[in-house]
Design an enzyme around this catalytic site. Structure first.
Site, PDB file in Angstrom:
ATOM      1  N   ASP A  57       1.086   2.781  10.345  1.00  0.00           N
ATOM      2  CA  ASP A  57       0.008   2.469   9.408  1.00  0.00           C
ATOM      3  C   ASP A  57      -1.302   3.087   9.875  1.00  0.00           C
ATOM      4  O   ASP A  57      -2.059   3.646   9.101  1.00  0.00           O
ATOM      5  CB  ASP A  57      -0.177   0.956   9.305  1.00  0.00           C
ATOM      6  CG  ASP A  57       0.355   0.393   8.002  1.00  0.00           C
ATOM      7  OD1 ASP A  57       0.084   1.000   6.966  1.00  0.00           O
ATOM      8  OD2 ASP A  57       1.048  -0.638   8.049  1.00  0.00           O
ATOM      9  N   GLU A  94      -6.833   1.761   3.289  1.00  0.00           N
ATOM     10  CA  GLU A  94      -6.454   0.362   3.491  1.00  0.00           C
ATOM     11  C   GLU A  94      -6.821  -0.161   4.870  1.00  0.00           C
ATOM     12  O   GLU A  94      -7.211  -1.310   5.020  1.00  0.00           O
ATOM     13  CB  GLU A  94      -4.952   0.199   3.264  1.00  0.00           C
ATOM     14  CG  GLU A  94      -4.494  -1.246   3.418  1.00  0.00           C
ATOM     15  CD  GLU A  94      -3.074  -1.454   2.949  1.00  0.00           C
ATOM     16  OE1 GLU A  94      -2.694  -2.627   2.769  1.00  0.00           O
ATOM     17  OE2 GLU A  94      -2.358  -0.476   2.747  1.00  0.00           O
ATOM     18  N   ASP A 157      -3.354   5.353   1.136  1.00  0.00           N
ATOM     19  CA  ASP A 157      -2.563   4.268   1.714  1.00  0.00           C
ATOM     20  C   ASP A 157      -1.569   4.919   2.665  1.00  0.00           C
ATOM     21  O   ASP A 157      -0.609   5.559   2.233  1.00  0.00           O
ATOM     22  CB  ASP A 157      -1.818   3.481   0.641  1.00  0.00           C
ATOM     23  CG  ASP A 157      -1.264   2.163   1.188  1.00  0.00           C
ATOM     24  OD1 ASP A 157      -1.082   2.069   2.417  1.00  0.00           O
ATOM     25  OD2 ASP A 157      -1.017   1.234   0.393  1.00  0.00           O
ATOM     26  N   THR A 162       4.659  -1.804   3.547  1.00  0.00           N
ATOM     27  CA  THR A 162       4.918  -1.980   4.982  1.00  0.00           C
ATOM     28  C   THR A 162       6.216  -2.732   5.245  1.00  0.00           C
ATOM     29  O   THR A 162       6.973  -2.378   6.156  1.00  0.00           O
ATOM     30  CB  THR A 162       3.734  -2.725   5.647  1.00  0.00           C
ATOM     31  OG1 THR A 162       2.523  -2.018   5.387  1.00  0.00           O
ATOM     32  CG2 THR A 162       3.937  -2.829   7.149  1.00  0.00           C
ATOM     33  N   HIS A 259       4.384 -10.467  -4.833  1.00  0.00           N
ATOM     34  CA  HIS A 259       3.553  -9.443  -5.458  1.00  0.00           C
ATOM     35  C   HIS A 259       3.575  -9.495  -6.978  1.00  0.00           C
ATOM     36  O   HIS A 259       2.756  -8.856  -7.628  1.00  0.00           O
ATOM     37  CB  HIS A 259       4.005  -8.051  -5.002  1.00  0.00           C
ATOM     38  CG  HIS A 259       3.793  -7.805  -3.551  1.00  0.00           C
ATOM     39  ND1 HIS A 259       4.388  -6.756  -2.869  1.00  0.00           N
ATOM     40  CD2 HIS A 259       3.066  -8.486  -2.628  1.00  0.00           C
ATOM     41  CE1 HIS A 259       4.020  -6.790  -1.607  1.00  0.00           C
ATOM     42  NE2 HIS A 259       3.227  -7.836  -1.443  1.00  0.00           N
ATOM     43  N   SER A 284       6.799  -0.587  -2.848  1.00  0.00           N
ATOM     44  CA  SER A 284       5.824   0.504  -2.806  1.00  0.00           C
ATOM     45  C   SER A 284       5.704   1.283  -4.112  1.00  0.00           C
ATOM     46  O   SER A 284       6.350   0.995  -5.119  1.00  0.00           O
ATOM     47  CB  SER A 284       6.157   1.473  -1.671  1.00  0.00           C
ATOM     48  OG  SER A 284       7.185   2.377  -2.034  1.00  0.00           O
ATOM     49  N   LYS A 287       8.237   3.281  -6.828  1.00  0.00           N
ATOM     50  CA  LYS A 287       8.583   2.929  -8.217  1.00  0.00           C
ATOM     51  C   LYS A 287       7.954   3.913  -9.202  1.00  0.00           C
ATOM     52  O   LYS A 287       8.585   4.323 -10.175  1.00  0.00           O
ATOM     53  CB  LYS A 287       8.111   1.503  -8.528  1.00  0.00           C
ATOM     54  CG  LYS A 287       8.853   0.411  -7.779  1.00  0.00           C
ATOM     55  CD  LYS A 287       8.386  -0.970  -8.219  1.00  0.00           C
ATOM     56  CE  LYS A 287       7.026  -1.314  -7.661  1.00  0.00           C
ATOM     57  NZ  LYS A 287       7.020  -1.496  -6.185  1.00  0.00           N
ATOM     58  N   ARG A 301       4.004  -5.130 -13.420  1.00  0.00           N
ATOM     59  CA  ARG A 301       3.371  -5.747 -12.255  1.00  0.00           C
ATOM     60  C   ARG A 301       2.563  -6.924 -12.782  1.00  0.00           C
ATOM     61  O   ARG A 301       1.528  -6.753 -13.435  1.00  0.00           O
ATOM     62  CB  ARG A 301       2.474  -4.737 -11.552  1.00  0.00           C
ATOM     63  CG  ARG A 301       1.700  -5.272 -10.366  1.00  0.00           C
ATOM     64  CD  ARG A 301       2.449  -5.121  -9.070  1.00  0.00           C
ATOM     65  NE  ARG A 301       1.565  -5.295  -7.919  1.00  0.00           N
ATOM     66  CZ  ARG A 301       1.909  -5.037  -6.668  1.00  0.00           C
ATOM     67  NH1 ARG A 301       3.130  -4.586  -6.403  1.00  0.00           N
ATOM     68  NH2 ARG A 301       1.063  -5.212  -5.680  1.00  0.00           N
ATOM     69  N   ASP A 313      -3.076   1.017  -3.950  1.00  0.00           N
ATOM     70  CA  ASP A 313      -1.698   0.660  -4.289  1.00  0.00           C
ATOM     71  C   ASP A 313      -1.246   1.249  -5.622  1.00  0.00           C
ATOM     72  O   ASP A 313      -0.072   1.120  -5.983  1.00  0.00           O
ATOM     73  CB  ASP A 313      -1.546  -0.866  -4.353  1.00  0.00           C
ATOM     74  CG  ASP A 313      -1.562  -1.509  -2.981  1.00  0.00           C
ATOM     75  OD1 ASP A 313      -1.152  -0.845  -2.008  1.00  0.00           O
ATOM     76  OD2 ASP A 313      -1.995  -2.675  -2.877  1.00  0.00           O
TER      77      ASP A 313
END
Length: 376
Positions: A57, A94, A157, A162, A259, A284, A287, A301, A313
């Site tokens: 990260d 991020e 990002d 993660t 989420h 992530s 998609k 979402r 994101d």
């Protein structure tokens, strides 16, 4: 030619990227793939908010806006500043260095510093003195810009998804460029996404497979979306599914229930639209990439009440889909607004599909939300 994009012009200025930058990202990707197994086993470091973050990260990001994948937030900051030295540099990212500056983060910082320096040594185009830990912290913190509606801002990002990364499942490295609040360029590196469609088999993303994996998606406003494999195959132009009948559509949703509301998305898909296929749940912005090439036709979402989506994101993923002929909107049918800083509006519902399905999908989402708010 930089993945089909020689340069992007703003007003009378031209922003071009050299082949040496491309080579840097390709080589760093190779390094990341070699150390990934080690990272998964030993490099999980908890942030102060208890969410997981890895050495990757902080120190390993992807192929920036130019050729093939992974390098670090620090490396990306360094490379972009180097390449864009003639213009103001703004990066919205991020991660920051806060936890690395704590005593408990010193060992992780040491490893990241070594990784960054090793990467720069490999890429001979960047002849710089060995970077100190403080230099690396400074580079990471270059991502503290808040973005906004004025000027140009890179949005990064370094490891999107993660938890998927830690499982050895789907994750993405995402980089986008905002101009006056509008996404004009996007790159998604998806190291674990099969080159073949994941929609036709309707299988769980983490099921073992012998298929070739590793995809890079890149999109520039007005020029379409292209995909190629991470080993450097010729790019191909991709397009979203042209399915018109909702019953024949397959849909994506977030792997993590935290989420999105799986129950609500299931009700919308099955009850309102009559979708017969089970959902494809993956982590992530992979998609967005999968949907851009027609693996599925719908992505919903539906965040929990009070949640604010972060722009990193969705920025890269949104242009990858829209340039592939898709539509990305909120529940009002408006394009996502990336001009308000690090976050989208509170409670933003994100609806992604093709133009043919969008009217019926919008109607189904609105009806389902209204029924949830005012049950019979």
């Amino acid at each position: 030619m930089l993945l089909g994009v020689r340069h992007w012009k703003k007003r009378s200025e031209s922003c071009s990227f050299s082949g040496s930058v491309q080579a840097t990202f390709v080589k760093v990707l190779n390094i990341e793939m070699k150390v990934q197994k080690v990272l998964l086993q030993s490099d999980v470091h908890s942030k102060s908010d208890k969410t997981p973050v890895t050495v990757a990260d902080y120190g390993l990001f992807s192929n920036s806006t130019l050729h093939t994948l992974l390098s670090s937030q620090a490396i990306v900051s360094f490379v972009l500043v180097k390449e864009l030295s003639t213009e103001p540099f703004s990066l919205v990212a991020e991660e920051d260095s806060g936890d690395l500056r704590m005593e408990s983060g010193q060992e992780t910082l040491h490893r990241i510093t070594k990784l960054v320096n090793d990467t720069l040594v490999i890429e001979e185009s960047y002849t710089v003195a060995t970077l100190s830990s403080e230099d690396v912290l400074y580079a990471i913190d270059s991502g503290k810009s808040e973005g906004g509606s004025s000027g140009r801002h890179w949005v990064l990002d370094p490891i999107d998804g993660t938890k998927g990364f830690l499982r050895g499942d789907q994750y993405a490295i995402a980089l986008a460029l905002l101009d006056e609040g509008r996404v004009v360029l996007g790159v998604l590196a998806c190291p674990n996404l099969p080159l073949a469609s994941i929609g036709t088999n309707n299988k769980h993303s983490s099921e073992p497979s012998n298929e070739k994996v590793g995809c890079l998606f890149f999109a520039k406003v007005g020029e379409g979306t292209f995909m190629h494999s991470l080993d450097g195959s010729s790019p191909i132009k991709v397009h979203v599914s042209d399915i018109e009948n909702p019953e024949e559509a397959s849909f994506f949703e977030s792997f993590e229930a935290a989420h999105t509301s799986h129950d609500l998305s299931s009700a919308i898909a099955k009850v309102k639209l009559g979708v017969k296929a089970p959902p494809i749940r993956i982590d992530s912005q992979a998609k967005y990439g999968a949907l851009s090439r027609g693996d599925g036709a719908i992505y919903l979402r539906l965040p929990r009440k009070g949640y604010r989506e972060k722009i990193w994101d969705h920025a890269a993923g949104s242009i990858v889909v829209t340039e592939a002929g898709g539509v990305v909107t909120d529940v009002a049918g408006n394009p996502l607004d990336f001009s308000k800083g690090e976050h989208l509006d509170r409670d933003t519902i994100i609806i992604v599909t093709n133009r043919k399905l969008m009217p019926s999908l919008l109607k189904a989402v609105r009806e389902s939300i209204q029924e949830k708010v005012s049950p019979m």
